[in-house]
Design a protein around this motif. Structure first.
Motif, PDB file in Angstrom:
ATOM      1  N   LYS A 180       0.851  -1.191   0.000  1.00  0.00           N
ATOM      2  CA  LYS A 180       0.000   0.000   0.000  1.00  0.00           C
ATOM      3  C   LYS A 180       0.887   1.242   0.000  1.00  0.00           C
ATOM      4  O   LYS A 180       2.039   1.204   0.441  1.00  0.00           O
ATOM      5  CB  LYS A 180      -0.924   0.002   1.218  1.00  0.00           C
ATOM      6  N   ILE A 181       0.332   2.356  -0.470  1.00  0.00           N
ATOM      7  CA  ILE A 181       1.092   3.600  -0.569  1.00  0.00           C
ATOM      8  C   ILE A 181       0.303   4.745   0.057  1.00  0.00           C
ATOM      9  O   ILE A 181      -0.897   4.908  -0.200  1.00  0.00           O
ATOM     10  CB  ILE A 181       1.401   3.943  -2.040  1.00  0.00           C
ATOM     11  N   ALA A 182       1.002   5.533   0.879  1.00  0.00           N
ATOM     12  CA  ALA A 182       0.383   6.720   1.476  1.00  0.00           C
ATOM     13  C   ALA A 182       1.283   7.927   1.259  1.00  0.00           C
ATOM     14  O   ALA A 182       2.496   7.797   1.046  1.00  0.00           O
ATOM     15  CB  ALA A 182       0.145   6.518   2.969  1.00  0.00           C
ATOM     16  N   THR A 229      -2.688  16.517  -7.900  1.00  0.00           N
ATOM     17  CA  THR A 229      -3.626  16.610  -9.022  1.00  0.00           C
ATOM     18  C   THR A 229      -2.913  17.097 -10.279  1.00  0.00           C
ATOM     19  O   THR A 229      -3.071  16.521 -11.364  1.00  0.00           O
ATOM     20  CB  THR A 229      -4.798  17.553  -8.675  1.00  0.00           C
ATOM     21  N   ASN A 230      -2.093  18.152 -10.130  1.00  0.00           N
ATOM     22  CA  ASN A 230      -1.368  18.686 -11.288  1.00  0.00           C
ATOM     23  C   ASN A 230      -0.352  17.687 -11.839  1.00  0.00           C
ATOM     24  O   ASN A 230      -0.085  17.656 -13.040  1.00  0.00           O
ATOM     25  CB  ASN A 230      -0.655  19.995 -10.916  1.00  0.00           C
ATOM     26  N   LEU A 231       0.209  16.864 -10.960  1.00  0.00           N
ATOM     27  CA  LEU A 231       1.186  15.862 -11.381  1.00  0.00           C
ATOM     28  C   LEU A 231       0.520  14.576 -11.876  1.00  0.00           C
ATOM     29  O   LEU A 231       1.198  13.671 -12.355  1.00  0.00           O
ATOM     30  CB  LEU A 231       2.127  15.509 -10.214  1.00  0.00           C
ATOM     31  N   LYS A 232      -0.819  14.498 -11.674  1.00  0.00           N
ATOM     32  CA  LYS A 232      -1.594  13.294 -12.038  1.00  0.00           C
ATOM     33  C   LYS A 232      -1.109  12.056 -11.263  1.00  0.00           C
ATOM     34  O   LYS A 232      -0.986  10.957 -11.816  1.00  0.00           O
ATOM     35  CB  LYS A 232      -1.568  13.040 -13.544  1.00  0.00           C
ATOM     36  N   LEU A 233      -0.822  12.257  -9.973  1.00  0.00           N
ATOM     37  CA  LEU A 233      -0.334  11.169  -9.112  1.00  0.00           C
ATOM     38  C   LEU A 233      -1.388  10.663  -8.129  1.00  0.00           C
ATOM     39  O   LEU A 233      -1.183   9.640  -7.487  1.00  0.00           O
ATOM     40  CB  LEU A 233       0.882  11.651  -8.303  1.00  0.00           C
ATOM     41  N   THR A 234      -2.489  11.376  -7.989  1.00  0.00           N
ATOM     42  CA  THR A 234      -3.466  11.092  -6.923  1.00  0.00           C
ATOM     43  C   THR A 234      -3.890   9.637  -6.861  1.00  0.00           C
ATOM     44  O   THR A 234      -3.964   9.046  -5.768  1.00  0.00           O
ATOM     45  CB  THR A 234      -4.721  11.983  -7.102  1.00  0.00           C
TER      46      THR A 234
END
Length: 215
Positions: A110-112, A125-130
């Motif tokens: 899992k990733i946090a 959001t701008n990096l499209k990583l969400t």
């Protein structure tokens, strides 16, 4: 190190280099206050909360201000900073980050996110990583700044993973201290000389996968 179930990433300086925008915004504010503020001075602000960063700058300039003025100055700095980071795109993600995150996912971990930044969602959001994150803990969800371990402990809690089964990636000493205080294994991103307390230090994520960590 075995039985690792989760990875918690700091944001600034680990996944994306937003430090330069913090520096530009703080320098702009310092100039307004006629304070000389250098890149070396900026090192003292890494991993430090916005209000504490302002206190350091005022200390450098030997200036005392009332709380209302300080709040207004911190807000002004943040407005400038948000203007800068609003222009971020996926091209600003640090080298190797996406491949490394995908290697973590491939291992079923899992990733946090564990960041002090109140602008984390805008940046992600701008990096499209969400969509890569199972939990996002940022400055809007915590009351205590690093080296307090709150941000990482909340990340582990939201993932439902014990702290001892989490690895933290950090680029600031305050964040490394927070990870240690949380009882987590900590990997520093940056210089071994600067991040001496980390369990392991990497210069970055280029050509790095989770398996290559050998944990």
């Amino acid at each position: 190190m075995h039985n690792i179930k989760a990875i918690i990433f700091d944001l600034d300086g680990v996944l994306v280099d937003t430090a330069k925008y913090h520096y530009l915004a703080w320098k702009r504010l310092a100039q307004e206050l006629n304070i000389e503020f250098s890149i070396e001075d900026n090192e003292r602000l890494k991993g430090v909360s916005r209000m504490n960063s302002l206190e350091i700058i005022l200390e450098i300039g030997n200036i005392t201000l009332d709380d209302d003025t300080k709040i207004k100055l911190a807000e002004k700095k943040n407005i400038w900073y948000v203007e800068y980071i609003s222009k971020l795109t996926p091209a600003d993600i640090l080298p190797g980050v996406i491949d490394f995150i995908e290697s973590i996912k491939a291992n079923g971990l899992k990733i946090a996110l564990g960041s002090a930044s109140k602008n984390s969602m805008l940046i992600l959001t701008n990096l499209k990583l969400t969509d890569y994150f199972d939990a996002i803990i940022d400055g809007t969800k915590v009351s205590s700044a690093k080296p307090n371990p709150e941000v990482f402990l909340k990340g582990a809690l939201e993932l439902n993973i014990p702290p001892c089964q989490c690895i933290v990636f950090e680029d600031a000493q305050a964040g490394i201290d927070a990870a240690i205080n949380a009882g987590m294994y900590c990997i520093g991103i940056g210089s071994k000389n600067r991040l001496k307390k980390a369990n392991l230090v990497l210069s970055g994520f280029s050509n790095m996968t989770f398996d290559k960590l050998g944990l």
